[in-house]
Each structure stands twice: as structure tokens, then as C-alpha cells.
Design a protein around this motif. Structure first.
Motif, PDB file in Angstrom:
ATOM      1  N   GLU A  45     -53.909  51.090 -23.172  1.00 23.69           N
ATOM      2  CA  GLU A  45     -54.588  51.006 -21.880  1.00 23.69           C
ATOM      3  C   GLU A  45     -54.010  49.883 -21.031  1.00 23.69           C
ATOM      4  OE1 GLU A  45     -58.770  50.692 -22.328  1.00 23.69           O
ATOM      5  OE2 GLU A  45     -59.005  52.636 -23.313  1.00 23.69           O
ATOM      6  N   ILE A  46     -53.472  48.863 -21.677  1.00 22.51           N
ATOM      7  CA  ILE A  46     -52.877  47.724 -20.983  1.00 22.51           C
ATOM      8  C   ILE A  46     -51.388  47.948 -20.758  1.00 22.51           C
ATOM      9  CG2 ILE A  46     -52.439  45.226 -21.140  1.00 22.51           C
ATOM     10  CD1 ILE A  46     -54.880  45.225 -23.130  1.00 22.51           C
ATOM     11  N   ALA A  47     -50.726  48.479 -21.785  1.00 23.62           N
ATOM     12  CA  ALA A  47     -49.273  48.648 -21.758  1.00 23.62           C
ATOM     13  C   ALA A  47     -48.932  50.082 -22.157  1.00 23.62           C
ATOM     14  CB  ALA A  47     -48.612  47.647 -22.692  1.00 23.62           C
ATOM     15  N   PRO A  48     -48.977  51.029 -21.234  1.00 23.61           N
ATOM     16  CA  PRO A  48     -48.790  52.438 -21.588  1.00 23.61           C
ATOM     17  C   PRO A  48     -47.412  52.764 -22.139  1.00 23.61           C
ATOM     18  CG  PRO A  48     -48.904  52.148 -19.200  1.00 23.61           C
ATOM     19  CD  PRO A  48     -49.309  50.848 -19.803  1.00 23.61           C
ATOM     20  N   ASN A  49     -46.445  51.858 -21.989  1.00 22.29           N
ATOM     21  CA  ASN A  49     -45.109  52.071 -22.543  1.00 22.29           C
ATOM     22  C   ASN A  49     -45.009  51.592 -23.991  1.00 22.29           C
ATOM     23  OD1 ASN A  49     -42.431  53.044 -22.189  1.00 22.29           O
ATOM     24  ND2 ASN A  49     -41.687  50.953 -21.950  1.00 22.29           N
ATOM     25  N   ASN A  50     -46.124  51.221 -24.596  1.00 23.80           N
ATOM     26  CA  ASN A  50     -46.221  50.725 -25.984  1.00 23.80           C
ATOM     27  C   ASN A  50     -45.175  49.670 -26.343  1.00 23.80           C
ATOM     28  OD1 ASN A  50     -43.911  52.311 -27.253  1.00 23.80           O
ATOM     29  ND2 ASN A  50     -45.256  54.035 -26.809  1.00 23.80           N
ATOM     30  N   ARG A  51     -44.997  48.715 -25.444  1.00 25.83           N
ATOM     31  CA  ARG A  51     -44.075  47.608 -25.696  1.00 25.83           C
ATOM     32  C   ARG A  51     -44.769  46.292 -25.339  1.00 25.83           C
ATOM     33  NH1 ARG A  51     -41.838  51.386 -27.560  1.00 25.83           N
ATOM     34  NH2 ARG A  51     -39.637  51.989 -27.435  1.00 25.83           N
ATOM     35  N   ILE A  52     -44.430  45.248 -26.096  1.00 24.88           N
ATOM     36  CA  ILE A  52     -44.860  43.912 -25.699  1.00 24.88           C
ATOM     37  C   ILE A  52     -43.732  43.299 -24.883  1.00 24.88           C
ATOM     38  CG2 ILE A  52     -46.383  43.597 -27.664  1.00 24.88           C
ATOM     39  CD1 ILE A  52     -43.230  41.619 -27.639  1.00 24.88           C
ATOM     40  N   PRO A  53     -44.035  42.309 -24.033  1.00 24.40           N
ATOM     41  CA  PRO A  53     -45.326  41.659 -23.825  1.00 24.40           C
ATOM     42  C   PRO A  53     -46.162  42.393 -22.783  1.00 24.40           C
ATOM     43  CG  PRO A  53     -43.699  40.558 -22.499  1.00 24.40           C
ATOM     44  CD  PRO A  53     -42.963  41.634 -23.269  1.00 24.40           C
ATOM     45  N   ALA A  54     -47.421  42.007 -22.739  1.00 28.40           N
ATOM     46  CA  ALA A  54     -48.328  42.415 -21.673  1.00 28.40           C
ATOM     47  C   ALA A  54     -49.305  41.264 -21.462  1.00 28.40           C
ATOM     48  CB  ALA A  54     -49.069  43.695 -22.029  1.00 28.40           C
ATOM     49  N   ILE A  55     -49.946  41.254 -20.323  1.00 25.16           N
ATOM     50  CA  ILE A  55     -50.945  40.213 -20.060  1.00 25.16           C
ATOM     51  C   ILE A  55     -52.176  40.825 -19.415  1.00 25.16           C
ATOM     52  CG2 ILE A  55     -49.218  38.377 -19.757  1.00 25.16           C
ATOM     53  CD1 ILE A  55     -49.893  38.491 -16.703  1.00 25.16           C
ATOM     54  N   ILE A  56     -53.286  40.127 -19.566  1.00 26.89           N
ATOM     55  CA  ILE A  56     -54.455  40.323 -18.710  1.00 26.89           C
ATOM     56  C   ILE A  56     -54.788  38.963 -18.127  1.00 26.89           C
ATOM     57  CG2 ILE A  56     -56.889  40.917 -18.549  1.00 26.89           C
ATOM     58  CD1 ILE A  56     -56.549  42.842 -20.828  1.00 26.89           C
ATOM     59  N   ASP A  57     -54.783  38.887 -16.808  1.00 25.70           N
ATOM     60  CA  ASP A  57     -55.207  37.673 -16.119  1.00 25.70           C
ATOM     61  C   ASP A  57     -56.673  37.852 -15.761  1.00 25.70           C
ATOM     62  OD1 ASP A  57     -55.632  35.433 -14.623  1.00 25.70           O
ATOM     63  OD2 ASP A  57     -54.046  35.811 -13.153  1.00 25.70           O
ATOM     64  N   HIS A  58     -57.531  37.053 -16.382  1.00 32.06           N
ATOM     65  CA  HIS A  58     -58.971  37.178 -16.156  1.00 32.06           C
ATOM     66  C   HIS A  58     -59.436  36.434 -14.903  1.00 32.06           C
ATOM     67  CE1 HIS A  58     -59.895  39.291 -19.897  1.00 32.06           C
ATOM     68  NE2 HIS A  58     -58.966  38.541 -20.451  1.00 32.06           N
ATOM     69  N   SER A  59     -58.526  35.685 -14.285  1.00 29.31           N
ATOM     70  CA  SER A  59     -58.906  34.978 -13.053  1.00 29.31           C
ATOM     71  C   SER A  59     -57.775  35.068 -12.034  1.00 29.31           C
ATOM     72  CB  SER A  59     -59.234  33.512 -13.359  1.00 29.31           C
ATOM     73  OG  SER A  59     -58.142  32.884 -14.014  1.00 29.31           O
ATOM     74  N   PRO A  60     -57.482  36.278 -11.557  1.00 29.42           N
ATOM     75  CA  PRO A  60     -56.437  36.405 -10.541  1.00 29.42           C
ATOM     76  C   PRO A  60     -56.885  35.819  -9.210  1.00 29.42           C
ATOM     77  CG  PRO A  60     -57.532  38.497 -10.886  1.00 29.42           C
ATOM     78  CD  PRO A  60     -58.089  37.555 -11.909  1.00 29.42           C
ATOM     79  N   ALA A  61     -55.957  35.749  -8.291  1.00 28.40           N
ATOM     80  CA  ALA A  61     -56.237  35.132  -6.991  1.00 28.40           C
ATOM     81  C   ALA A  61     -57.316  35.889  -6.239  1.00 28.40           C
ATOM     82  CB  ALA A  61     -54.955  35.095  -6.158  1.00 28.40           C
ATOM     83  N   GLU A  62     -58.025  35.143  -5.420  1.00 31.22           N
ATOM     84  CA  GLU A  62     -59.013  35.686  -4.490  1.00 31.22           C
ATOM     85  C   GLU A  62     -60.168  36.395  -5.199  1.00 31.22           C
ATOM     86  OE1 GLU A  62     -56.850  38.150  -1.807  1.00 31.22           O
ATOM     87  OE2 GLU A  62     -55.585  36.512  -1.073  1.00 31.22           O
ATOM     88  N   GLY A  63     -60.453  35.989  -6.416  1.00 29.26           N
ATOM     89  CA  GLY A  63     -61.611  36.513  -7.111  1.00 29.26           C
ATOM     90  C   GLY A  63     -61.549  37.977  -7.470  1.00 29.26           C
ATOM     91  N   ASN A  64     -60.346  38.539  -7.545  1.00 31.44           N
ATOM     92  CA  ASN A  64     -60.218  39.939  -7.908  1.00 31.44           C
ATOM     93  C   ASN A  64     -60.602  40.153  -9.366  1.00 31.44           C
ATOM     94  OD1 ASN A  64     -59.253  40.909  -5.388  1.00 31.44           O
ATOM     95  ND2 ASN A  64     -57.230  40.069  -5.852  1.00 31.44           N
TER      96      ASN A  64
END
Length: 229
Positions: A45-64
Motif C-alpha cells: 500500500e505504501i510501495a506498490p513496486n515492492n521495493r525499499i526504501p519508502a517513507i511515510i511523513d506523518h507531519s508534512p508541510a501545511e498540516g496535510n
């Protein structure tokens, strides 16, 4: 907080080096590619190409809402913009940096990956493939040698382009390409290796693999091959 989905490979180290350089808060989420965790549904669900690396930024800019990204080059550009570091605001230098980042993504990384595969992991000896990819790695290192002949880093100041190239090139000896043949590149590798943040990144990353080794199951998962073919 940034979740870094990581395994200690050259591509995995790229964002880890950046995070250590900038001090952005992060936590590592190991994805054991030797045991197939890259194919699990929650990671896909995060990396549909099944490769690392991947990230989730829990505090992106502008409160998104939390932002998920895959592909190491895209991650580096995003993090550089978030931190406002290692990607120049000057238009010319900025796009030179992105240019050399793309050179790594489309050139030296894939070619070194293929050379490494056919030199060390292929189930049969294919001299043409080994020669083809090792020769291309040498050509690309020659391009890099020329670029570094009059500067310390690829685009002047240390940047995400250097962070992208370093984890690949530092292991060139594994494919029998000695950096002694490329003295400016060798000095560049030494220069980056001595950076405290780079040392920290490898101190953090290397223990994650633990005792997991490249066995037949790992080869099947990574290369879809069997050792005894």
C-alpha cells in the motif's frame, strides 16, 4: 516523525544518510527483503513496486495528512525540500543536482546492480553479461571522475546527488572495479565516508540485517531463481 521502510542495501541507505545529516526525526521500519516482507499487503500500500526504501511523513508541510512515498530519488527530493537542505535554491545548481541524482537512478545504480547480480548471484556464468555491465560501470565511473576532477562534490557543495551515489560506489570492489583507477572518485568516497552522519547511518543500518544471509529462499524472492538450476 518519518517512518523509513528500510533494509541495508545501497538504495536503503540513501534516505537514511539524509535523515542523519539533517536530524529530521525518524524511526526505521525494517522490511526484510530476504524473507519476502516487501510483498506483504500493508507494505505494498505504501510501495506498490515492492521495493525499499519508502517513507511515510506523518507531519508534512501545511498540516496535510500523512504522505507516503516510494522511489529513493523522489524521497530524497521530497526530504531536501522539507528540510530546505542539500538541494540548492539557485536554479542552475538545483537542476544540476537533480540531473546527477537522475544519473544515479538511471545509470550507475542499475548498472552496478546488474554487474553485481551477474558477477555474484546469477545461477549460471554468463561472460557476456558480466563484461557488458562491468564495462558500463567503468564508463560511468569515468564520467564521474571527470566531473569530480575540479570539485569536491558532484555539483560543488555536498548534496542529495552525492548521498544517492555514495552507497553504490563505495562497494565497487565487489564487482572487481577498483577505485584506484578513478582517483578523484576514490577521494570523494573517502571524503563522504568521514562525515559523522554517514558513519552514524551505517552504524544504525548494518545491525538490522542481523544473521539473515543470502540463501536459496532469498535468491528466489529477490531474483525468482533457484540456486540448483
Amino acid at each position: 516523525m518519518i517512518d523509513l521502510y528500510f533494509w541495508p542495501t545501497p538504495n536503503g541507505y540513501k534516505p537514511l544518510i539524509f535523515l542523519e545529516e539533517t536530524g529530521l526525526p525518524y524511526q526505521i521500519k525494517p522490511i526484510n527483503i530476504l524473507r519476502g516482507e516487501q510483498f506483504q499487503a500493508d507494505f505494498l500500500e505504501i510501495a506498490p513496486n515492492n521495493r525499499i526504501p519508502a517513507i511515510i511523513d506523518h507531519s508534512p508541510a501545511e498540516g496535510n495528512k500523512p504522505l507516503a512515498l516510494f522511489e529513493s530519488g523522489s524521497i530524497l527530493i521530497y526530504l531536501a525540500e522539507k528540510a530546505d537542505q542539500f538541494l540548492a535554491s539557485d536554479l542552475g545548481i538545483r537542476h544540476q543536482t537533480i540531473q546527477w541524482l537522475m544519473w544515479q537512478m538511471g545509470g550507475i545504480g542499475p548498472m552496478m546492480g546488474q554487474a553485481n547480480h551477474f558477477t555474484r548471484y546469477a545461477p549460471e556464468d554468463i561472460p557476456y553479461a558480466k563484461k557488458r555491465y562491468v564495462s558500463e560501470v567503468k564508463r560511468l565511473l569515468g564520467v564521474m571522475e571527470k566531473q569530480l576532477s575540479d570539485r569536491e562534490y558532484l555539483t560543488g557543495d555536498y548534496s542529495i546527488a552525492d548521498m544517492a551515489c555514495y552507497p553504490w560506489i563505495k562497494f565497487s570492489d565487489l564487482i572487481n572495479v577498483p577505485l584506484a583507477d578513478f582517483p578523484s572518485v576514490a577521494q570523494w568516497v573517502t571524503r563522504i565516508s568521514e562525515r559523522p552522519a554517514v558513519k552514524r547511518a551505517y552504524e544504525v543500518g548494518e545491525p538490522i540485517q542481523g544473521d539473515f544471509q543470502m540463501d536459496e529462499e532469498a535468491r528466489r524472492l529477490l531474483f525468482d531463481i533457484k540456486c540448483n538450476q
